[in-house]
Design an enzyme around this catalytic site. Structure first.
Site, PDB file in Angstrom:
ATOM      1  N   SER A 125      20.166  40.080  35.621  1.00  0.00           N
ATOM      2  CA  SER A 125      19.116  39.489  36.243  1.00  0.00           C
ATOM      3  C   SER A 125      19.386  39.521  37.684  1.00  0.00           C
ATOM      4  O   SER A 125      18.318  39.234  38.602  1.00  0.00           O
ATOM      5  CB  SER A 125      18.979  38.346  35.826  1.00  0.00           C
ATOM      6  OG  SER A 125      20.184  37.442  35.983  1.00  0.00           O
ATOM      7  N   THR A 165      26.282  38.345  46.952  1.00  0.00           N
ATOM      8  CA  THR A 165      25.530  38.001  45.796  1.00  0.00           C
ATOM      9  C   THR A 165      25.845  36.471  45.485  1.00  0.00           C
ATOM     10  O   THR A 165      26.768  35.655  45.927  1.00  0.00           O
ATOM     11  CB  THR A 165      25.967  38.822  44.543  1.00  0.00           C
ATOM     12  OG1 THR A 165      27.425  38.383  44.104  1.00  0.00           O
ATOM     13  CG2 THR A 165      25.781  40.162  44.948  1.00  0.00           C
ATOM     14  N   TYR A 193      41.966  37.069  46.707  1.00  0.00           N
ATOM     15  CA  TYR A 193      41.169  38.066  45.721  1.00  0.00           C
ATOM     16  C   TYR A 193      42.195  38.816  44.861  1.00  0.00           C
ATOM     17  O   TYR A 193      42.669  38.303  43.585  1.00  0.00           O
ATOM     18  CB  TYR A 193      40.055  38.854  46.237  1.00  0.00           C
ATOM     19  CG  TYR A 193      39.297  39.219  45.292  1.00  0.00           C
ATOM     20  CD1 TYR A 193      37.962  38.594  45.303  1.00  0.00           C
ATOM     21  CD2 TYR A 193      39.678  40.289  44.303  1.00  0.00           C
ATOM     22  CE1 TYR A 193      37.170  39.053  44.196  1.00  0.00           C
ATOM     23  CE2 TYR A 193      38.546  40.555  43.523  1.00  0.00           C
ATOM     24  CZ  TYR A 193      37.449  39.892  43.399  1.00  0.00           C
ATOM     25  OH  TYR A 193      36.523  40.107  42.400  1.00  0.00           O
TER      26      TYR A 193
HETATM   27  P1  NAI Z   1      25.726  37.846  40.154  1.00  0.00           P
HETATM   28  O1  NAI Z   1      25.935  36.453  40.254  1.00  0.00           O
HETATM   29  O2  NAI Z   1      24.687  38.288  41.068  1.00  0.00           O
HETATM   30  O3  NAI Z   1      25.141  38.102  38.932  1.00  0.00           O
HETATM   31  C1  NAI Z   1      25.770  37.747  37.362  1.00  0.00           C
HETATM   32  C2  NAI Z   1      25.089  38.090  36.470  1.00  0.00           C
HETATM   33  O4  NAI Z   1      25.538  37.356  35.113  1.00  0.00           O
HETATM   34  C3  NAI Z   1      23.531  37.707  36.228  1.00  0.00           C
HETATM   35  O5  NAI Z   1      22.609  38.080  35.703  1.00  0.00           O
HETATM   36  C4  NAI Z   1      23.639  36.079  35.577  1.00  0.00           C
HETATM   37  O6  NAI Z   1      22.387  35.584  34.843  1.00  0.00           O
HETATM   38  C5  NAI Z   1      24.584  36.777  34.417  1.00  0.00           C
HETATM   39  N1  NAI Z   1      25.555  35.722  33.646  1.00  0.00           N
HETATM   40  C6  NAI Z   1      26.473  34.900  34.096  1.00  0.00           C
HETATM   41  N2  NAI Z   1      26.847  33.964  33.011  1.00  0.00           N
HETATM   42  C7  NAI Z   1      26.157  34.540  32.125  1.00  0.00           C
HETATM   43  C8  NAI Z   1      26.328  34.081  30.568  1.00  0.00           C
HETATM   44  N3  NAI Z   1      27.259  33.032  30.024  1.00  0.00           N
HETATM   45  N4  NAI Z   1      25.734  34.807  29.779  1.00  0.00           N
HETATM   46  C9  NAI Z   1      24.701  35.721  30.080  1.00  0.00           C
HETATM   47  N5  NAI Z   1      24.605  36.068  31.457  1.00  0.00           N
HETATM   48  C10 NAI Z   1      25.308  35.466  32.399  1.00  0.00           C
HETATM   49  O7  NAI Z   1      26.890  38.570  40.362  1.00  0.00           O
HETATM   50  P2  NAI Z   1      27.572  40.065  40.943  1.00  0.00           P
HETATM   51  O8  NAI Z   1      27.922  39.782  42.254  1.00  0.00           O
HETATM   52  O9  NAI Z   1      26.233  40.981  40.555  1.00  0.00           O
HETATM   53  O10 NAI Z   1      28.870  40.170  40.007  1.00  0.00           O
HETATM   54  C11 NAI Z   1      28.672  41.152  38.739  1.00  0.00           C
HETATM   55  C12 NAI Z   1      29.877  41.640  38.730  1.00  0.00           C
HETATM   56  O11 NAI Z   1      30.370  42.615  39.947  1.00  0.00           O
HETATM   57  C13 NAI Z   1      31.020  40.763  38.439  1.00  0.00           C
HETATM   58  O12 NAI Z   1      32.056  41.254  37.682  1.00  0.00           O
HETATM   59  C14 NAI Z   1      31.599  40.879  39.908  1.00  0.00           C
HETATM   60  O13 NAI Z   1      33.088  40.449  39.974  1.00  0.00           O
HETATM   61  C15 NAI Z   1      31.574  42.248  40.204  1.00  0.00           C
HETATM   62  N6  NAI Z   1      31.746  42.594  41.806  1.00  0.00           N
HETATM   63  C16 NAI Z   1      31.114  41.849  42.576  1.00  0.00           C
HETATM   64  C17 NAI Z   1      31.371  42.186  44.028  1.00  0.00           C
HETATM   65  C18 NAI Z   1      30.464  41.380  45.081  1.00  0.00           C
HETATM   66  O14 NAI Z   1      30.954  41.457  46.456  1.00  0.00           O
HETATM   67  N7  NAI Z   1      29.434  40.804  44.574  1.00  0.00           N
HETATM   68  C19 NAI Z   1      32.043  43.377  44.346  1.00  0.00           C
HETATM   69  C20 NAI Z   1      32.477  44.160  43.294  1.00  0.00           C
HETATM   70  C21 NAI Z   1      32.604  43.720  41.843  1.00  0.00           C
END
Ligand code: NAI
Length: 392
Positions: A49, A271, A233
């Protein structure tokens, strides 16, 4: 209702449905212009989402014309408060997908639970038979595992306390922040929440139900970052979890050799999840400035469209020596990092606006919640109780 942003440090407690729709439309337009074509056709996105998961869903749907099932944890409006942005994003995504004749259904609930896994797998079986791609993009603060144990994730060091410059997001000043070392149970908790155990459980459950294609591809997202942020990190609690996630990719490949399981190491981006990490936002604002100057700054959608187009759609997935896909290649290039380090050394409250891209950070931040889109009339009264077409 006329909706205004209400910001509390690194979170905004309101979201704008029209702005979220505009965000989705712009991401769709970007993806379509990339001409990806080749790719999966029945994609399950866990964490679909917001952020990287949402970008993955849009890329699969509008880049590859794939059907998508999105799982996430969002709050609808109760008529008084706005819904969370992920709710509005999904409503807009589904509407756009329907207009384009692309399959899209969504499940709102706790992806860690057996119930949501079952509900999702039942839907896959009923509508598709089998999924051919699974994107795992959860970022969560806690997890109740299948045996009912509650695990909490922390953002701490794993060795000694670490003190560094940090950006105070309340007033854009440079302060010193100390991050304390984690207790062993906090390291374990973070690994349980953000490591790969639940990813493996999803793949096992899909396999057991015969709901995943033989040669399916599954990708989970990781981050490494520069040495500058290692203590908090890569060598911190979250880094331990990410190592576990990387190992899980290997474990999935060992257990199910026909499935291609990979971790993609993505770029640092604003994010909802990443804005909460201490010290890291200062790195972000400096990085944004440098990468924009170099002309190679990307947001979630640019990263994921490039992932699908250049790294995943070939016969052989392009990986590093450790078997990881590297979407952080541009971020970690010497040219970018040398400039980041030099700016980091110089940055103070007085010059932060000049040598970093605070403005760009806040633009991305507001846009995540559907604000600051010039295309949207924020004076207009809008309906906040929006339905996601596939959710009753
Ligand atoms: P975000 O916070 O934008 O998205 C998280 C998603 O997980 C959302 O769709 C949310 O509804 C869902 N979610 C959370 N808890 C949940 C649950 N219990 N059940 C179902 N859905 C659930 O986060 P983001 O940044 O897009 O992170 C996604 C992945 O990418 C993570 O593993 C993060 O570590 C990784 N990542 C993020 C980076 C960044 O700089 N934002 C860089 C590299 C990797």
């Amino acid at each position: 209702m006329i909706i205004e942003p209400k910001v509390r440090e690194f979170i905004c407690t309101t979201a704008h449905p029209e702005g979220c729709r505009e965000n989705i439309k712009q991401q769709i337009a970007y993806v379509k212009a990339q001409n990806i074509k080749e790719g999966p056709k029945k994609v399950l996105v866990i964490g679909a989402s917001t952020g990287y998961g949402l970008a993955s869903r849009i890329t699969a749907g509008f880049g590859c014309e794939a059907g998508t099932i999105g799982v996430f944890f969002e709050k609808p409006s109760n008529g008084k408060r706005t819904a969370t942005p992920g709710w509005y994003n999904t409503a807009a995504f589904e509407e756009e997908a329907r207009k384009a004749g692309i399959y899209a259904k969504s499940i709102n609930g706790d992806a860690f639970s057996k119930e949501i896994k079952k509900k999702t797998i039942d839907l896959i079986k009923q509508d598709w038979g089998k999924a051919d791609m699974v994107i795992y993009s959860l970022a969560a603060p806690r997890r109740t595992d299948k045996d009912g144990n509650l695990w909490v994730s922390s953002l701490k060091t794993t060795k000694e306390a670490f003190t560094e410059k940090s950006l105070d997001l309340r007033n854009n000043t440079i302060v010193e922040k100390t991050v304390e070392p984690a207790k062993p149970e906090e390291i374990q908790g973070t690994m349980k929440v953000m490591g790969g155990e639940d990813w493996m459980e999803w793949i096992e459950a899909l396999k057991e139900a015969d709901a995943i294609e033989e040669n399916a591809l599954t990708v989970a997202y990781s981050y490494i970052g520069p040495e500058l942020t290692y203590p908090i990190y890569f060598d911190g609690t979250i880094g331990q979890a990410k190592r576990h996630l990387e190992n899980t990719a290997k474990m999935i490949r060992q257990k199910f050799p026909e499935i291609s399981a990979y971790v993609s190491v993505n770029k640092a981006l604003v994010t909802q999840a990443s804005a909460a990490i201490p010290i890291v936002p200062l790195y972000f604002v400096i990085l944004y400035k440098v990468m924009k100057k170099e002309g190679n700054h990307e947001g979630c959608i640019e990263q994921i469209a490039r992932l699908f187009k250049e790294k995943l759609s070939k016969e052989v997935v392009s990986v590093d020596n450790e078997g990881r896909i590297r979407m952080d290649d541009w971020e970690l290039s010497d040219k970018v990092q040398q400039q980041v380090i030099s700016a980091w050394e110089q940055v103070t409250t007085e010059n932060v606006a000049e040598i970093s891209d605070i403005e760009g950070y806040w633009e991305d931040f507001y846009r995540m919640f559907g604000f600051h889109f010039p295309e949207v009339d924020y004076e207009k009264d809008v309906e906040i109780d929006i339905k996601i077409p596939s959710i009753e």
